[in-house]
Design an enzyme around this catalytic site. Structure first.
Site, PDB file in Angstrom:
ATOM      1  N   ASN A  11       0.736  -1.101   0.238  1.00 49.46           N
ATOM      2  CA  ASN A  11      -0.174  -0.173  -0.082  1.00 49.46           C
ATOM      3  C   ASN A  11       0.854   1.741   0.127  1.00 49.46           C
ATOM      4  OD1 ASN A  11      -1.786   2.355  -0.097  1.00 49.46           O
ATOM      5  ND2 ASN A  11      -1.741   1.427   2.000  1.00 49.46           N
ATOM      6  N   LYS A  20      -0.023   4.087  -0.281  1.00 50.78           N
ATOM      7  CA  LYS A  20      -0.612   5.264   0.287  1.00 50.78           C
ATOM      8  C   LYS A  20      -0.336   6.785  -0.676  1.00 50.78           C
ATOM      9  CE  LYS A  20       0.444   3.132   4.435  1.00 50.78           C
ATOM     10  NZ  LYS A  20      -0.042   3.614   6.184  1.00 50.78           N
ATOM     11  N   HIS A  44      -9.242   1.286   4.448  1.00 48.40           N
ATOM     12  CA  HIS A  44      -8.441   1.872   5.147  1.00 48.40           C
ATOM     13  C   HIS A  44      -8.452   2.035   6.623  1.00 48.40           C
ATOM     14  CE1 HIS A  44      -3.962   2.747   6.017  1.00 48.40           C
ATOM     15  NE2 HIS A  44      -4.144   1.534   5.380  1.00 48.40           N
ATOM     16  N   GLU A  62      -6.785   4.868   7.141  1.00 47.64           N
ATOM     17  CA  GLU A  62      -6.997   5.901   6.984  1.00 47.64           C
ATOM     18  C   GLU A  62      -7.697   6.767   6.876  1.00 47.64           C
ATOM     19  OE1 GLU A  62      -2.661   5.708   4.997  1.00 47.64           O
ATOM     20  OE2 GLU A  62      -1.759   4.891   7.292  1.00 47.64           O
ATOM     21  N   GLU A  77      -5.023  -5.288   9.881  1.00 49.62           N
ATOM     22  CA  GLU A  77      -3.985  -4.485  10.270  1.00 49.62           C
ATOM     23  C   GLU A  77      -5.381  -3.458  11.745  1.00 49.62           C
ATOM     24  OE1 GLU A  77      -2.839  -2.614   6.392  1.00 49.62           O
ATOM     25  OE2 GLU A  77      -4.039  -1.663   6.837  1.00 49.62           O
ATOM     26  N   GLY A 134       2.024   1.755  10.537  1.00 43.17           N
ATOM     27  CA  GLY A 134       3.321   3.169  10.623  1.00 43.17           C
ATOM     28  C   GLY A 134       3.437   3.243  12.221  1.00 43.17           C
ATOM     29  N   SER A 174       2.807  -2.448  10.289  1.00 44.17           N
ATOM     30  CA  SER A 174       4.403  -2.663  10.521  1.00 44.17           C
ATOM     31  C   SER A 174       5.131  -3.674  10.260  1.00 44.17           C
ATOM     32  CB  SER A 174       4.719  -1.960  11.335  1.00 44.17           C
ATOM     33  OG  SER A 174       4.043  -0.751  11.951  1.00 44.17           O
TER      34      SER A 174
HETATM   35  C1  PEP Z   1      -0.290  -0.258   5.532  1.00 44.37           C
HETATM   36  O1  PEP Z   1      -0.845   1.184   5.292  1.00 44.37           O
HETATM   37  O2  PEP Z   1      -1.902  -0.576   5.109  1.00 44.37           O
HETATM   38  C2  PEP Z   1       0.106  -1.438   6.774  1.00 44.37           C
HETATM   39  C3  PEP Z   1       0.329  -1.528   7.175  1.00 44.37           C
HETATM   40  O3  PEP Z   1       1.403   0.175   6.715  1.00 44.37           O
HETATM   41  P1  PEP Z   1       2.643  -0.034   7.815  1.00 44.37           P
HETATM   42  O4  PEP Z   1       2.954  -1.512   6.608  1.00 44.37           O
HETATM   43  O5  PEP Z   1       3.482   1.026   7.291  1.00 44.37           O
HETATM   44  O6  PEP Z   1       2.502  -0.088   9.191  1.00 44.37           O
END
Ligand code: PEP
Length: 249
Positions: free
Chosen positions: A10, A12, A95, A97, A167, A173, A213
């Site tokens: 992803n 972003k 997501h 976000e 997630e 993040g 992460s």
């Molecule tokens: C994501 O944006 O779906 C995500 C898991 O980000 P990160 O791996 O940076 O935590």
């Protein structure tokens, strides 16, 4: 039944179109495998150049969002038929976000999921709890609600092809990965929820990713869990490390 792993990046809101093409060219040889499905989910403006750059490779391309109408007065939005017209196969829906900053709800997630299926796009449906929810012991209650509403009116045949990304919001993040046990526990709970909504065959077929992460060091143990079918990767998807995550074994 052996489920094929699916490892998706992803991106972003990162990478201009020219940076995107450069990144694809760097990653292409590093993620070349037939063992897992590899998907790059990229900003809307990068879709066409990334599709072009991925031609002839094993990489499939996904969008990070889409709207649930085909066309009309929805300034700034992108429709499912715009995505299929250029060859997009996947779309991330819901997501955290987008839920936090762009007012996505379980209901709009459901509308988008239905629309994606109608157009033959595979949705990567995100769910996950906040730290407060985890600390209060309501993680599974919350995720079951997200999943049940996301799959409202989705048929079993459609659900079998869907991807769910678990997630935990506190792990996105932040550098904090859920422990392998925490991730497996929730992914198993999500599979159980799918079994309750549909049946065992659907629960066995649907692919459930872990995201939060994920990096080259944590991927091997996470992806070896019986209910974790790969990952949705943010930060590490923009680096050569993504190649190591894809080749996690
Ligand atoms: C994501 O944006 O779906 C995500 C898991 O980000 P990160 O791996 O940076 O935590």
């Amino acid at each position: 039944m052996a489920r094929k792993k699916i490892i998706a990046g992803n991106w972003k809101m990162n990478m201009t179109p020219s940076e995107a093409v450069e990144l694809v060219n760097t990653l292409k040889p590093l993620v070349a495998t037939e063992e897992s499905d590899v998907v790059f989910c990229v900003p809307a403006i990068d879709l066409i150049p990334v599709l072009e750059a991925c031609k002839g490779s094993n990489i499939q391309v996904g969008a990070e969002n889409m709207y649930f109408e085909e066309k009309g007065a929805f300034t700034g939005e992108i429709s499912p038929n715009m995505l299929t017209d250029i060859g997009v196969k996947y779309v991330i829906i819901g997501h955290s976000e987008r839920r936090e900053y762009f007012a996505e709800t379980d209901e709009t997630v459901n509308k988008k999921v239905l629309k994606a299926f109608e157009h033959g796009i595979t949705p990567i449906i995100c769910c996950g709890e906040t730290l407060t929810q985890r600390e209060q012991g309501v993680t599974m209650d919350f995720i079951r609600q997200q999943v049940k509403i996301a799959f409202l009116n989705v048929t079993a045949d459609q659900a079998k092809t869907a991807v769910i990304a678990y997630e935990p919001i506190w792990a996105i993040g932040t550098g904090k990965t859920a422990t392998t046990a925490q991730a497996q526990e929730v992914c198993a709970g999500i599979r159980q929820c799918i079994k309750e909504i549909y049946d065992e065959a659907t629960a066995d077929a649907i692919r459930i990713q872990y995201g939060g992460s994920v990096n080259a060091a944590t991927a091997p143990e996470l992806f070896a869990q019986p209910d974790i079918d790969g990952g949705l990767v943010g930060g590490a998807a923009l680096k050569p490390d993504f190649g190591k995550i894809v080749n996690y074994k």
